[in-house]
Scaffold this motif. Structure first.
Motif, mmCIF file in Angstrom:
data_model
loop_
_atom_site.group_PDB
_atom_site.id
_atom_site.type_symbol
_atom_site.label_atom_id
_atom_site.label_comp_id
_atom_site.label_asym_id
_atom_site.label_seq_id
_atom_site.Cartn_x
_atom_site.Cartn_y
_atom_site.Cartn_z
ATOM 1 N N GLY A 1 -33.131 8.028 -4.042
ATOM 2 C CA GLY A 1 -32.334 9.231 -4.248
ATOM 3 C C GLY A 1 -32.601 10.279 -3.186
ATOM 4 N N GLY A 2 -33.885 10.502 -2.865
ATOM 5 C CA GLY A 2 -34.228 11.490 -1.842
ATOM 6 C C GLY A 2 -33.691 11.107 -0.475
ATOM 7 N N LEU A 3 -33.774 9.828 -0.143
ATOM 8 C CA LEU A 3 -33.290 9.352 1.153
ATOM 9 C C LEU A 3 -31.778 9.509 1.267
ATOM 10 N N VAL A 4 -31.052 9.039 0.242
ATOM 11 C CA VAL A 4 -29.591 9.124 0.266
ATOM 12 C C VAL A 4 -29.132 10.579 0.242
ATOM 13 N N TYR A 5 -29.776 11.403 -0.591
ATOM 14 C CA TYR A 5 -29.388 12.822 -0.658
ATOM 15 C C TYR A 5 -29.623 13.512 0.685
ATOM 16 N N GLY A 6 -30.780 13.279 1.273
ATOM 17 C CA GLY A 6 -31.114 13.928 2.533
ATOM 18 C C GLY A 6 -30.100 13.645 3.629
ATOM 19 N N VAL A 7 -29.771 12.361 3.817
ATOM 20 C CA VAL A 7 -28.840 12.016 4.891
ATOM 21 C C VAL A 7 -27.410 12.428 4.538
ATOM 22 N N SER A 8 -27.079 12.477 3.251
ATOM 23 C CA SER A 8 -25.712 12.814 2.843
ATOM 24 C C SER A 8 -25.381 14.280 3.085
ATOM 25 N N VAL A 9 -26.354 15.176 2.888
ATOM 26 C CA VAL A 9 -26.082 16.616 3.059
ATOM 27 C C VAL A 9 -26.423 17.098 4.469
ATOM 28 N N ALA A 10 -27.019 16.224 5.282
ATOM 29 C CA ALA A 10 -27.454 16.633 6.624
ATOM 30 C C ALA A 10 -26.292 17.108 7.485
ATOM 31 N N GLY A 11 -25.122 16.477 7.318
ATOM 32 C CA GLY A 11 -23.972 16.863 8.122
ATOM 33 C C GLY A 11 -23.511 18.280 7.851
ATOM 34 N N ASP A 12 -23.737 18.774 6.633
ATOM 35 C CA ASP A 12 -23.287 20.117 6.264
ATOM 36 C C ASP A 12 -24.327 21.192 6.575
ATOM 37 N N ILE A 13 -25.612 20.897 6.328
ATOM 38 C CA ILE A 13 -26.625 21.953 6.463
ATOM 39 C C ILE A 13 -27.564 21.719 7.640
ATOM 40 N N ASN B 1 -22.523 0.063 10.151
ATOM 41 C CA ASN B 1 -21.364 0.113 11.049
ATOM 42 C C ASN B 1 -20.044 0.147 10.288
ATOM 43 N N MET B 2 -19.913 -0.716 9.268
ATOM 44 C CA MET B 2 -18.622 -0.866 8.592
ATOM 45 C C MET B 2 -18.200 0.407 7.867
ATOM 46 N N LEU B 3 -19.088 0.955 7.026
ATOM 47 C CA LEU B 3 -18.710 2.120 6.239
ATOM 48 C C LEU B 3 -18.549 3.370 7.103
ATOM 49 N N SER B 4 -19.341 3.488 8.172
ATOM 50 C CA SER B 4 -19.144 4.632 9.072
ATOM 51 C C SER B 4 -17.841 4.480 9.850
ATOM 52 N N LEU B 5 -17.481 3.248 10.207
ATOM 53 C CA LEU B 5 -16.224 3.018 10.917
ATOM 54 C C LEU B 5 -15.023 3.393 10.048
ATOM 55 N N ILE C 1 -22.653 6.733 7.502
ATOM 56 C CA ILE C 1 -21.625 7.775 7.466
ATOM 57 C C ILE C 1 -22.208 9.118 7.898
ATOM 58 N N ALA C 2 -23.382 9.469 7.333
ATOM 59 C CA ALA C 2 -23.994 10.766 7.638
ATOM 60 C C ALA C 2 -24.356 10.890 9.116
ATOM 61 N N VAL C 3 -25.015 9.856 9.647
ATOM 62 C CA VAL C 3 -25.474 9.909 11.040
ATOM 63 C C VAL C 3 -24.283 9.929 12.002
ATOM 64 N N MET C 4 -23.330 9.037 11.807
ATOM 65 C CA MET C 4 -22.212 8.926 12.744
ATOM 66 C C MET C 4 -21.308 10.153 12.713
ATOM 67 N N VAL C 5 -21.033 10.687 11.523
ATOM 68 C CA VAL C 5 -20.186 11.885 11.434
ATOM 69 C C VAL C 5 -20.893 13.076 12.065
#
Length: 477
Positions: A218-230, A286-290, A416-420
């Protein structure tokens, strides 16, 4: 034929595999469709509920977060509960979540509905793989997993296209309502045909393992998911990722010391399993970020509408659907390397072409490249999963499935988080250094991340050269 294969063959004759697969895969398609379908409506929902972009993004983040937290727990649940109990729970959660989201008058209830939907999918995906590996003998698993690969690829890929059509003609509520008949179909077929095919064991759920797993993934997914915004350097992001990694290390140490672990990490002692997990991570990264980056490029750099974007990407998805069963049979007949290595090469070719696209790229070239890319991903996706799980002894299937499914969901969220984030940073840098040309900036940003995708695709190709059919299958054959 070895005893496990004989048992699976007997089981296969006693039960109706077609209706069972239909029940499980239709539900899986709906869940994966829902994973991406709502993304196209986030702007409209932000205005409707009078919330900012960061808050509305939780409709996507919450879905990924729920999958990342709950999928690891399913490994032990599949050993503790019957197949029918797991199936009924999964479908009821998806139905309840869908109805709640479709009728939500406020944002909080819509988000709750999304989380409940994702909880159902978190049970359904590992359950489907476990059923396939139980009712099909090794020489037929490739074809069955090929169909599942179709679902795992078509669901997220078709989500934005179909959702765009729905939004053009109906309200956002119908993105949810249109899936209800399919969930009811799955529920009825499952009740009628799905029998208990798993082995029930007296296992206890270790509370400490569940807590560590939840905090870790949960911490890993949350961290990378909100990184693009904050921002990646914010304390919230860095703290979440660091705490997640520490919790995962503690979780792994605890599993290795337990007599009956929540997840048996001994699966990683099998080299082919480790190789398959690495390839799955790269494939889903790769697939989901693409699936996010390519529509952004087409809409921002080529100024194509969202619905037209979906239509242009549809041929590749449909061709993959048509060829998926054939790819599965090729895997059964010729083995992993004959299917996966050419598939990884096609993905490399696709990324090499994508990375050269700019603001003047012809639309037909995008369609052709996407067909090559989707065919390559289709050859890799299910075949890697099949070979990865087939490398394990039968008693490790629930653990292997939970591990691979977790890796896939975490890889997708990170990808998704890293590529965006990288695309946005490159766009900002381009606009700061040159003239105020938003289309060129979008093209420059997408070119950067697609070159990174190309590098990862090359790594996957090199890894595929070490693949082989598991030794116990060679002996059985």
């Amino acid at each position: 034929m070895n005893p496990h294969a004989q048992a699976a063959a007997v089981t296969n004759r006693q039960i109706k595999t077609g209706p069972i697969m239909a029940a499980l895969l239709v539900a899986g398609f709906v869940g994966l469709f829902s994973e991406t379908a709502l993304n196209i409506a986030l702007g409209e929902l932000s205005q409707l509920f009078a919330i900012d972009a960061t808050t509305v993004q939780w409709l996507a983040t919450g879905y990924f977060l729920t999958l990342g937290i709950l999928v690891p727990v399913t490994g032990i649940l599949m050993q503790k509960c019957t197949t029918r109990q797991m199936f009924i729970t999964a479908i009821l959660l998806m139905i309840i979540g869908t109805v709640l989201a479709a009728t939500a008058p406020v944002f909080g209830l819509l988000l709750a509905g999304r989380v409940i939907q994702a909880a159902g999918l978190a049970i359904n995906l590992p359950l489907t793989q476990n059923v396939i590996f139980t009712i099909f003998p090794p020489h037929k698993r490739g074809a069955a997993m090929g169909i599942m690969g179709l679902v795992m690829l078509a669901g997220p890929a078709l989500g934005p296209t179909l959702a765009g059509l729905i939004l053009d003609t109906l309200s956002w509520h119908w993105i949810f309502l249109v899936t209800l008949p399919f969930l009811l179909f799955s529920f009825i077929f499952g009740l009628a045909y799905l029998s208990n095919v798993n082995e029930i064991r007296k296992v206890s759920i270790d509370a400490a393992s569940v807590i560590l797993s939840t905090i870790g993934f949960g911490g890993l997914v949350y961290g990378v998911s909100v990184a693009g915004d904050i921002g990646w350097t914010s304390w919230e992001v860095m703290g979440s990722i660091v705490i997640g990694i520490i919790a995962l290390i503690l979780f792994a140490v605890r599993q290795l010391k337990m007599e009956q672990p929540m997840l048996n990490l001994k699966a990683f002692s099998y080299p082919l399993f480790v190789l398959g997990v690495l390839m799955s991570f790269i494939t889903f990264f790769n697939m989901l970020s693409l699936l996010v980056i390519l529509p952004m490029y087409m809409q921002m750099a080529l100024l194509v509408t969202a619905f037209t974007t979906g239509l242009l990407l549809l041929p590749g998805s449909l061709l993959n659907c048509v060829l998926a069963p054939m790819i599965g049979r090729m895997f059964d007949r010729h083995g992993p390397k004959a299917v996966i290595t050419p598939g990884t090469m096609m993905v490399v070719i696709g990324y090499a072409a994508y990375s050269q696209f700019g603001t003047g790229t012809a639309l037909w070239l995008i369609v052709v490249t996407h067909i090559v890319m989707m065919l390559g991903i289709g050859m890799v996706l299910a075949s890697v999963q099949t070979n990865t799980l087939s490398s394990l002894p039968r008693q490790y299937y629930p653990d292997g499935i939970a591990l691979t499914q977790t890796v896939q969901q975490v890889a997708g969220a990170i990808g998704i988080a890293v590529m965006v984030s990288l695309m946005s940073a490159r766009q900002s840098s381009y606009l700061a250094d040159t003239a105020n040309d938003a289309a060129q900036a979008a093209a420059a940003g997408s070119s950067l991340v697609l070159k990174i995708g190309l590098l990862l695709a090359v790594v996957n190709f090199l890894l595929s050269l070490f693949l082989k059919k598991p030794e116990h299958q060679q002996a059985a054959k």
